[in-house]
Design an enzyme around this catalytic site. Sequence first.
Site, PDB file in Angstrom:
ATOM      1  N   GLY A 172      31.779 -42.538  -8.304  1.00 62.86           N
ATOM      2  CA  GLY A 172      30.800 -41.873  -7.450  1.00 62.86           C
ATOM      3  C   GLY A 172      29.760 -42.835  -6.886  1.00 62.86           C
ATOM      4  O   GLY A 172      29.811 -44.043  -7.133  1.00 62.86           O
ATOM      5  N   TYR A 192      21.735 -25.606  -9.739  1.00 61.93           N
ATOM      6  CA  TYR A 192      21.889 -27.041 -10.061  1.00 61.93           C
ATOM      7  C   TYR A 192      20.668 -27.523 -10.841  1.00 61.93           C
ATOM      8  O   TYR A 192      20.788 -28.217 -11.855  1.00 61.93           O
ATOM      9  CB  TYR A 192      22.042 -27.782  -8.735  1.00 61.93           C
ATOM     10  CG  TYR A 192      22.042 -29.281  -8.748  1.00 61.93           C
ATOM     11  CD1 TYR A 192      23.174 -30.009  -9.109  1.00 61.93           C
ATOM     12  CD2 TYR A 192      20.914 -29.999  -8.339  1.00 61.93           C
ATOM     13  CE1 TYR A 192      23.174 -31.397  -9.068  1.00 61.93           C
ATOM     14  CE2 TYR A 192      20.901 -31.379  -8.287  1.00 61.93           C
ATOM     15  CZ  TYR A 192      22.035 -32.078  -8.654  1.00 61.93           C
ATOM     16  OH  TYR A 192      22.032 -33.453  -8.607  1.00 61.93           O
TER      17      TYR A 192
HETATM   18  N1  NDP Z   1      23.375 -38.343  -4.706  1.00 60.56           N
HETATM   19  C1  NDP Z   1      22.094 -38.029  -4.830  1.00 60.56           C
HETATM   20  O1  NDP Z   1      21.324 -38.037  -3.849  1.00 60.56           O
HETATM   21  C2  NDP Z   1      21.541 -37.679  -6.173  1.00 60.56           C
HETATM   22  C3  NDP Z   1      22.307 -37.665  -7.324  1.00 60.56           C
HETATM   23  N2  NDP Z   1      21.733 -37.319  -8.526  1.00 60.56           N
HETATM   24  C4  NDP Z   1      22.504 -37.305  -9.765  1.00 60.56           C
HETATM   25  O2  NDP Z   1      23.081 -38.570  -9.975  1.00 60.56           O
HETATM   26  C5  NDP Z   1      24.346 -38.435 -10.636  1.00 60.56           C
HETATM   27  C6  NDP Z   1      25.428 -39.134  -9.838  1.00 60.56           C
HETATM   28  O3  NDP Z   1      25.502 -38.513  -8.546  1.00 60.56           O
HETATM   29  P1  NDP Z   1      26.398 -39.129  -7.387  1.00 60.56           P
HETATM   30  O4  NDP Z   1      26.864 -40.468  -7.777  1.00 60.56           O
HETATM   31  O5  NDP Z   1      25.654 -38.916  -6.135  1.00 60.56           O
HETATM   32  O6  NDP Z   1      27.613 -38.114  -7.375  1.00 60.56           O
HETATM   33  P2  NDP Z   1      29.090 -38.330  -6.782  1.00 60.56           P
HETATM   34  O7  NDP Z   1      29.532 -36.988  -6.325  1.00 60.56           O
HETATM   35  O8  NDP Z   1      29.112 -39.454  -5.834  1.00 60.56           O
HETATM   36  O9  NDP Z   1      29.907 -38.752  -8.058  1.00 60.56           O
HETATM   37  C7  NDP Z   1      30.071 -37.880  -9.142  1.00 60.56           C
HETATM   38  C8  NDP Z   1      31.200 -38.370  -9.981  1.00 60.56           C
HETATM   39  O10 NDP Z   1      31.424 -37.429 -11.046  1.00 60.56           O
HETATM   40  C9  NDP Z   1      32.812 -37.208 -11.176  1.00 60.56           C
HETATM   41  N3  NDP Z   1      33.061 -35.862 -11.703  1.00 60.56           N
HETATM   42  C10 NDP Z   1      32.635 -34.683 -11.210  1.00 60.56           C
HETATM   43  N4  NDP Z   1      33.093 -33.669 -11.971  1.00 60.56           N
HETATM   44  C11 NDP Z   1      33.838 -34.231 -12.957  1.00 60.56           C
HETATM   45  C12 NDP Z   1      34.582 -33.725 -14.055  1.00 60.56           C
HETATM   46  N5  NDP Z   1      34.653 -32.403 -14.283  1.00 60.56           N
HETATM   47  N6  NDP Z   1      35.226 -34.597 -14.846  1.00 60.56           N
HETATM   48  C13 NDP Z   1      35.168 -35.919 -14.617  1.00 60.56           C
HETATM   49  N7  NDP Z   1      34.479 -36.471 -13.608  1.00 60.56           N
HETATM   50  C14 NDP Z   1      33.819 -35.629 -12.782  1.00 60.56           C
HETATM   51  C15 NDP Z   1      33.334 -37.330  -9.757  1.00 60.56           C
HETATM   52  O11 NDP Z   1      34.692 -37.572  -9.758  1.00 60.56           O
HETATM   53  P3  NDP Z   1      35.582 -36.891  -8.603  1.00 60.56           P
HETATM   54  O12 NDP Z   1      34.954 -37.312  -7.314  1.00 60.56           O
HETATM   55  O13 NDP Z   1      36.903 -37.452  -8.861  1.00 60.56           O
HETATM   56  O14 NDP Z   1      35.470 -35.414  -8.820  1.00 60.56           O
HETATM   57  C16 NDP Z   1      32.516 -38.500  -9.241  1.00 60.56           C
HETATM   58  O15 NDP Z   1      33.093 -39.734  -9.577  1.00 60.56           O
HETATM   59  C17 NDP Z   1      24.565 -36.943 -10.804  1.00 60.56           C
HETATM   60  O16 NDP Z   1      24.130 -36.532 -12.068  1.00 60.56           O
HETATM   61  C18 NDP Z   1      23.672 -36.337  -9.750  1.00 60.56           C
HETATM   62  O17 NDP Z   1      23.283 -35.035 -10.106  1.00 60.56           O
HETATM   63  C19 NDP Z   1      20.414 -36.989  -8.607  1.00 60.56           C
HETATM   64  C20 NDP Z   1      19.623 -36.977  -7.499  1.00 60.56           C
HETATM   65  C21 NDP Z   1      20.109 -37.338  -6.204  1.00 60.56           C
HETATM   66  C1  F7E Z   2      19.367 -34.788  -3.891  1.00 57.99           C
HETATM   67  C2  F7E Z   2      19.038 -33.332  -3.706  1.00 57.99           C
HETATM   68  O1  F7E Z   2      19.825 -32.809  -2.648  1.00 57.99           O
HETATM   69  C3  F7E Z   2      19.697 -31.427  -2.376  1.00 57.99           C
HETATM   70  O2  F7E Z   2      18.457 -31.148  -1.828  1.00 57.99           O
HETATM   71  P1  F7E Z   2      17.975 -31.607  -0.416  1.00 57.99           P
HETATM   72  O3  F7E Z   2      17.124 -32.798  -0.547  1.00 57.99           O
HETATM   73  O4  F7E Z   2      17.340 -30.445   0.266  1.00 57.99           O
HETATM   74  O5  F7E Z   2      19.359 -31.990   0.257  1.00 57.99           O
HETATM   75  P2  F7E Z   2      19.958 -32.490   1.615  1.00 57.99           P
HETATM   76  O6  F7E Z   2      20.069 -33.943   1.600  1.00 57.99           O
HETATM   77  O7  F7E Z   2      21.205 -31.720   1.828  1.00 57.99           O
HETATM   78  O8  F7E Z   2      18.928 -31.995   2.768  1.00 57.99           O
HETATM   79  C4  F7E Z   2      17.689 -32.551   2.984  1.00 57.99           C
HETATM   80  C5  F7E Z   2      17.064 -31.971   4.228  1.00 57.99           C
HETATM   81  O9  F7E Z   2      17.778 -32.451   5.366  1.00 57.99           O
HETATM   82  C6  F7E Z   2      18.089 -31.361   6.235  1.00 57.99           C
HETATM   83  N1  F7E Z   2      19.278 -31.689   7.044  1.00 57.99           N
HETATM   84  C7  F7E Z   2      19.268 -31.851   8.384  1.00 57.99           C
HETATM   85  N2  F7E Z   2      20.505 -32.067   8.848  1.00 57.99           N
HETATM   86  C8  F7E Z   2      21.310 -32.067   7.745  1.00 57.99           C
HETATM   87  C9  F7E Z   2      22.706 -32.252   7.600  1.00 57.99           C
HETATM   88  O10 F7E Z   2      23.458 -32.457   8.562  1.00 57.99           O
HETATM   89  N3  F7E Z   2      23.190 -32.214   6.331  1.00 57.99           N
HETATM   90  C10 F7E Z   2      22.375 -31.992   5.240  1.00 57.99           C
HETATM   91  N4  F7E Z   2      22.936 -31.980   4.013  1.00 57.99           N
HETATM   92  N5  F7E Z   2      21.042 -31.778   5.367  1.00 57.99           N
HETATM   93  C11 F7E Z   2      20.520 -31.828   6.614  1.00 57.99           C
HETATM   94  C12 F7E Z   2      18.246 -30.195   5.291  1.00 57.99           C
HETATM   95  O11 F7E Z   2      18.149 -28.967   5.971  1.00 57.99           O
HETATM   96  C13 F7E Z   2      17.091 -30.458   4.322  1.00 57.99           C
HETATM   97  O12 F7E Z   2      15.877 -30.014   4.880  1.00 57.99           O
HETATM   98  C14 F7E Z   2      19.718 -30.555  -3.587  1.00 57.99           C
HETATM   99  O13 F7E Z   2      20.496 -29.434  -3.247  1.00 57.99           O
HETATM  100  C15 F7E Z   2      20.010 -31.260  -4.808  1.00 57.99           C
HETATM  101  O14 F7E Z   2      21.374 -31.566  -4.856  1.00 57.99           O
HETATM  102  C16 F7E Z   2      19.285 -32.550  -4.945  1.00 57.99           C
HETATM  103  O15 F7E Z   2      18.901 -32.940  -6.016  1.00 57.99           O
END
Ligand code: NDP
Ligand code: F7E
Length: 350
Positions: free
Chosen positions: A14, A137
């Site tokens: 991820g 979530y």
């Molecule tokens: N991205 C963001 O902006 C943010 C992320 N986080 C947190 O950071 C952490 C990492 O997020 P991020 O790297 O973005 O997520 P990604 O979706 O990029 O990666 C998540 C990973 O978890 C694996 N995974 C999901 N479900 C399962 C399962 N049941 N068994 C085994 N593996 C699984 C996925 O594998 P596969 O793709 O094969 O399903 C993938 O490799 C998470 O806890 C997320 O909540 C927090 C705040 C912001």
């Molecule tokens: C990391 C955080 O991410 C999620 O929260 P979020 O910050 O609201 O997520 P977001 O990135 O999807 O949006 C940020 C803002 O941006 C606007 N926006 C505009 N245009 C697009 C658009 O095209 N796509 C998306 N996704 N958003 C858009 C959208 O309407 C919003 O106002 C949580 O559910 C939760 O998962 C969490 O922890």
Amino acid sequence: MDKSSKIYIAGHRGLVGSAILKNLQNRGYKNIITRTHSELDLANQTQVSNFFETEKPEYVFLAAAKVGGIVANNVYRADFIYENMMIQNNVIHQSYIHKVKKLMFLGSTCIYPKNAPQPMKEEYLLTDTLEYTNEPYAIAKIAGIKMCESYNIQYGTNFVSVMPTNLYGPNDNFDLEKSHVLPALIRKIHLAKLLSESNFEAVIKDLNVNTIEEAKTYLASFGVSETSVEIWGTGNPKREFLWSEDMANACVFIMENRDFKDTYNLTEKEIRNTHINIGTGQDISIKELANIIKEIVGFKGNLVFNTTKPDGTMRKLTDVSKLNTLGWKHSVELDQGIKKVYQWYNLNFS
Ligand SMILES: NC(=O)C1=CN([C@@H]2O[C@H](COP(=O)(O)OP(=O)(O)OC[C@H]3O[C@@H](n4cnc5c(N)ncnc54)[C@H](OP(=O)(O)O)[C@@H]3O)[C@@H](O)[C@H]2O)C=CC1
Ligand SMILES: C[C@H]1O[C@H](OP(=O)(O)OP(=O)(O)OC[C@H]2O[C@@H](n3cnc4c(=O)[nH]c(N)nc43)[C@H](O)[C@@H]2O)[C@@H](O)[C@@H](O)C1=O
């Protein structure tokens, strides 16, 4: 952790997990174990129990979760609460059973109340109502923090929780419906630019479709054309963005330097809020973000705001003073990071 410690990264393919893997490898850690989702379903209790029994990892980074943007969180509410609770229950409990020396749980800043004072300090957890679009979530993540805290207090485990702000970087999810705002806007604006240049071959390749008509119909459903790109919501919400490799660096820094027991002589209130925010302490509006991306991609058309889509929480700026006091600060600024991820997108995705 020493360089031969057995370290398990859950979610190593991820956005964050891949950056943690790279960071550990660069630092010379040699005994890292990984499993893909298809090799090990972390939501399955028996599989997780057998994995810990066989592998006996010493350290665990829990970066696997069901993750998505605002619409995915709002639509797939049951999946977000079920899968996240199952994954974290299994991994945290088996880490206790199998005497893992330290575990890091990754939460999110969406655990804080919708109208929390800004910037948000760790102690604001559970002081008011959550933002509804991602409440399932957020509740799963709060349960994860409380699970780590409860096992630490009752069983003397060493489980640390970190609360990252919105992240972006290589290996992000660029799906137009389910992704977070930054990758979604990069892809939408990039495709609009390709359409405006009549570079139909590149559009077809990016979307993996057969004809340009098919591509245009699909893109129109997301408000993308050669002249304009739809932005969800009003554009007024503010968000804070952290480069994923900075996030990984902070995670490894905390794993190397901080134990839960460091907090034992704190007050009862502080024991309750031992999680650590990870961010930059700076935010910008979605409208400003869209304009920066438009500039970097080089798209000359218009941005159109679709106010039938949710804004979500209006602001969620992290207070990073705890992290800064520990000795860590981010290094990649937003415009630099967007250029890097757009370059990565062009090389790997488009
Ligand atoms: N991205 C963001 O902006 C943010 C992320 N986080 C947190 O950071 C952490 C990492 O997020 P991020 O790297 O973005 O997520 P990604 O979706 O990029 O990666 C998540 C990973 O978890 C694996 N995974 C999901 N479900 C399962 C399962 N049941 N068994 C085994 N593996 C699984 C996925 O594998 P596969 O793709 O094969 O399903 C993938 O490799 C998470 O806890 C997320 O909540 C927090 C705040 C912001
Ligand atoms: C990391 C955080 O991410 C999620 O929260 P979020 O910050 O609201 O997520 P977001 O990135 O999807 O949006 C940020 C803002 O941006 C606007 N926006 C505009 N245009 C697009 C658009 O095209 N796509 C998306 N996704 N958003 C858009 C959208 O309407 C919003 O106002 C949580 O559910 C939760 O998962 C969490 O922890």
